[in-house]
Design an enzyme around this catalytic site. Structure first.
Site, PDB file in Angstrom:
ATOM      1  N   ARG A   1      39.937  39.286  31.400  1.00 13.78           N
ATOM      2  CA  ARG A   1      38.537  39.695  31.277  1.00 13.78           C
ATOM      3  C   ARG A   1      38.326  40.581  30.061  1.00 13.78           C
ATOM      4  NH1 ARG A   1      39.334  39.497  36.925  1.00 13.78           N
ATOM      5  NH2 ARG A   1      37.655  38.431  38.063  1.00 13.78           N
TER       6      ARG A   1
ATOM      7  N   SER B   1      35.064  35.857  60.021  1.00 12.47           N
ATOM      8  CA  SER B   1      34.569  35.968  58.650  1.00 12.47           C
ATOM      9  C   SER B   1      34.411  34.600  57.998  1.00 12.47           C
ATOM     10  CB  SER B   1      35.553  36.810  57.834  1.00 12.47           C
ATOM     11  OG  SER B   1      35.171  36.911  56.485  1.00 12.47           O
TER      12      SER B   1
ATOM     13  N   SER C   1      27.045  34.621  46.003  1.00 12.14           N
ATOM     14  CA  SER C   1      26.716  34.935  44.616  1.00 12.14           C
ATOM     15  C   SER C   1      27.293  33.976  43.588  1.00 12.14           C
ATOM     16  CB  SER C   1      27.176  36.358  44.279  1.00 12.14           C
ATOM     17  OG  SER C   1      28.590  36.463  44.395  1.00 12.14           O
TER      18      SER C   1
ATOM     19  N   HIS D   1      22.576  39.929  47.698  1.00 10.84           N
ATOM     20  CA  HIS D   1      21.973  39.090  46.652  1.00 10.84           C
ATOM     21  C   HIS D   1      20.619  38.542  47.080  1.00 10.84           C
ATOM     22  CE1 HIS D   1      25.338  39.038  43.812  1.00 10.84           C
ATOM     23  NE2 HIS D   1      26.101  39.110  44.877  1.00 10.84           N
TER      24      HIS D   1
ATOM     25  N   THR E   1      22.321  46.270  49.050  1.00 14.40           N
ATOM     26  CA  THR E   1      22.635  47.071  47.869  1.00 14.40           C
ATOM     27  C   THR E   1      21.359  47.549  47.201  1.00 14.40           C
ATOM     28  OG1 THR E   1      23.850  47.087  45.766  1.00 14.40           O
ATOM     29  CG2 THR E   1      22.676  45.084  46.315  1.00 14.40           C
TER      30      THR E   1
ATOM     31  N   LYS F   1      21.223  45.785  42.643  1.00 11.52           N
ATOM     32  CA  LYS F   1      20.881  44.470  42.105  1.00 11.52           C
ATOM     33  C   LYS F   1      19.358  44.403  41.929  1.00 11.52           C
ATOM     34  CE  LYS F   1      25.130  42.154  43.453  1.00 11.52           C
ATOM     35  NZ  LYS F   1      25.923  43.361  43.745  1.00 11.52           N
TER      36      LYS F   1
ATOM     37  N   THR G   1      33.108  60.808  50.672  1.00 12.42           N
ATOM     38  CA  THR G   1      32.614  60.380  49.365  1.00 12.42           C
ATOM     39  C   THR G   1      31.389  61.190  48.961  1.00 12.42           C
ATOM     40  OG1 THR G   1      33.397  58.124  49.717  1.00 12.42           O
ATOM     41  CG2 THR G   1      31.724  58.426  48.039  1.00 12.42           C
ATOM     42  N   THR G   2      31.376  61.665  47.725  1.00 11.73           N
ATOM     43  CA  THR G   2      30.214  62.378  47.207  1.00 11.73           C
ATOM     44  C   THR G   2      28.961  61.506  47.338  1.00 11.73           C
ATOM     45  OG1 THR G   2      31.558  63.634  45.647  1.00 11.73           O
ATOM     46  CG2 THR G   2      29.211  63.426  45.133  1.00 11.73           C
TER      47      THR G   2
ATOM     48  N   THR H   1      37.833  35.154  40.772  1.00 14.45           N
ATOM     49  CA  THR H   1      36.477  35.256  41.330  1.00 14.45           C
ATOM     50  C   THR H   1      36.051  33.926  41.930  1.00 14.45           C
ATOM     51  OG1 THR H   1      35.972  36.906  39.630  1.00 14.45           O
ATOM     52  CG2 THR H   1      34.114  35.957  40.821  1.00 14.45           C
TER      53      THR H   1
END
Length: 404
Positions: A21, A136, A188, A216, A244, A247, A276-277, A362
């Site tokens: 990448r 799943s 996605s 998505h 999320t 996006k 986590t902050t 991916t």
């Protein structure tokens, strides 16, 4: 031991396979989306971005930007730590209420990213519910797979978007085991949409919890942007809806929504939340503004759909093969990692078009692609420039055209 040599050996193998990448150095310009300033030496100074997940350009929307600036002026830059240590900022609570309303749920819980929300929620549910089994979909996102792995509970993989296979596998499990069916609405990479009603009905038949990833789809589908579950009128029948803010809503962060008890359960036991902050208040405020805007505005969604349809039409006219699906994601199939990387480089260097190659891991080997996501801010002229560039390169790189 020469650790750098060990690292380099595997990096060289990636390069030989065509799967290494390379990240373009871009600088988004406020008010100019989808244009971006490019800092790569062998590319034009300005490029058009064709693969952004800022699907509606909301990261550039004046009201979203103003909300972030105003909150920084009022609260400063950061959250100060975890919500457990530094407290819950008022902007966090307001955003969680907005998200719960978006999906018609009692409660919502914020995370620092969609990856973290999937990882934390699935690992907590699977590990804390006695004898739990997570079923799943075989093409679920890496964040869901990671969460299931960390749950260390029993797992069952069912065929992609296949309710009949899910039914068979649920029927084979003990009736009294807590079952969690984990799946996505829009996938996605292929851009396909799940048969949500059939999946929900199968899960209900077996008394299973449904865990839906809408990352998505939120902002993009449904009359208020609640996703495919809202579009299909199924949100009230789904136990947990995850999404999320990074996006279609144009900022950053992840969340889960569901019952008060379930969100409190995850809040109380998920290490990915506790340690986590928290999101900066300015990010939370900007996300809330974006969600509120898209709840009442259909303009962005409708124009995006027009652009998607037009790009598909032009690709068909030029015989450039792309995956047919009902979503906003247009995968143009290359099926060769080296050619995929080469096409991406040529588009950037010769035409000022930025699209990142999608290679293994991916997507499976042999399904390499360029993934285009037209936004409402791409013009017809932008689409024509892209299609003519692809047409030209298709000949130069000797890639097969689609059969009419």
């Amino acid at each position: 031991m020469d650790f750098d040599a060990l690292f380099q050996t595997q990096l060289d193998a990636l390069k030989d396979e065509g799967n290494y990448r390379i990240f373009a150095e871009l600088e988004r310009q406020y008010g100019a989306f989808p244009r971006a300033r490019c800092h790569d030496e062998d590319a034009p100074d300005e490029v058009t971005v064709w693969c952004s997940n800022d699907y509606l350009g909301m990261g550039q929307h004046p009201s979203v930007v103003k909300s972030m600036k105003d909150t920084i002026d009022a609260c400063g830059a950061g959250a100060g730590g975890t919500r457990n240590i530094s407290g819950t900022n008022h902007a966090h609570k307001q955003l969680e209420e907005e998200l719960a309303d978006l999906h018609g749920k009692e409660s919502a819980l914020l995370f620092t990213s969609g990856y973290v929300s999937n990882w934390a929620a699935l690992s907590t549910l699977g590990s804390r519910l006695p004898d739990a089994v997570i079923l799943s979909d075989e093409l679920n996102h890496a964040s869901m797979i990671e969460g299931i792995r960390h749950a260390r509970c029993n797992k069952v993989i069912w065929k992609h978007n296949d309710p009949e296979d899910l039914d068979r596998k649920l029927a084979a499990l003990p009736a009294n085991a807590p079952k969690i069916v984990a799946f996505e609405s829009v996938y996605s990479m292929d851009g396909d949409i799940c048969p949500m009603q059939e999946i929900v009905e199968v899960a209900e038949k077996h008394g299973a919890m449904t865990y839906l990833d809408e990352v998505h789809a939120v902002g993009l589908y449904g009359p208020r942007g609640g996703g495919i579950s809202e579009q299909e009128g199924l949100a009230d029948r789904i136990t947990l809806i995850e999404g999320t803010l990074g996006k279609a809503y144009g900022v950053v962060g992840g969340y889960v929504t569901g019952s008060d008890a379930m969100c409190d359960f995850i809040r109380s036991f998920a290490s990915g939340f506790i340690f986590t902050t928290a999101l900066p208040p300015a990010v939370a405020a900007a996300a809330r503004t974006s969600i509120r805007h898209l709840k009442q505005s259909d303009q962005e969604r409708l124009l995006q759909r027009q652009r998607v349809a037009y790009l598909r039409k032009r690709l068909d006219q030029e015989g450039i093969p792309h995956m047919d699906n009902a979503s906003h994601i247009i995968p143009v199939m290359i099926k060769d990692p080296v050619k995929c990387r080469m096409l991406s480089d040529y588009l950037m260097q010769r035409y000022g078009i930025y699209v990142q190659p999608i290679n293994y891991p991916t997507v499976p080997k042999g399904t390499e692609r360029l993934r285009f996501t037209p936004s409402p801010l791409h013009s017809v002229e932008d689409i024509e420039h892209l299609v003519l560039a692809l047409k030209d390169l298709w000949k130069q790189c000797a890639i097969a055209h689609a059969v009419a």
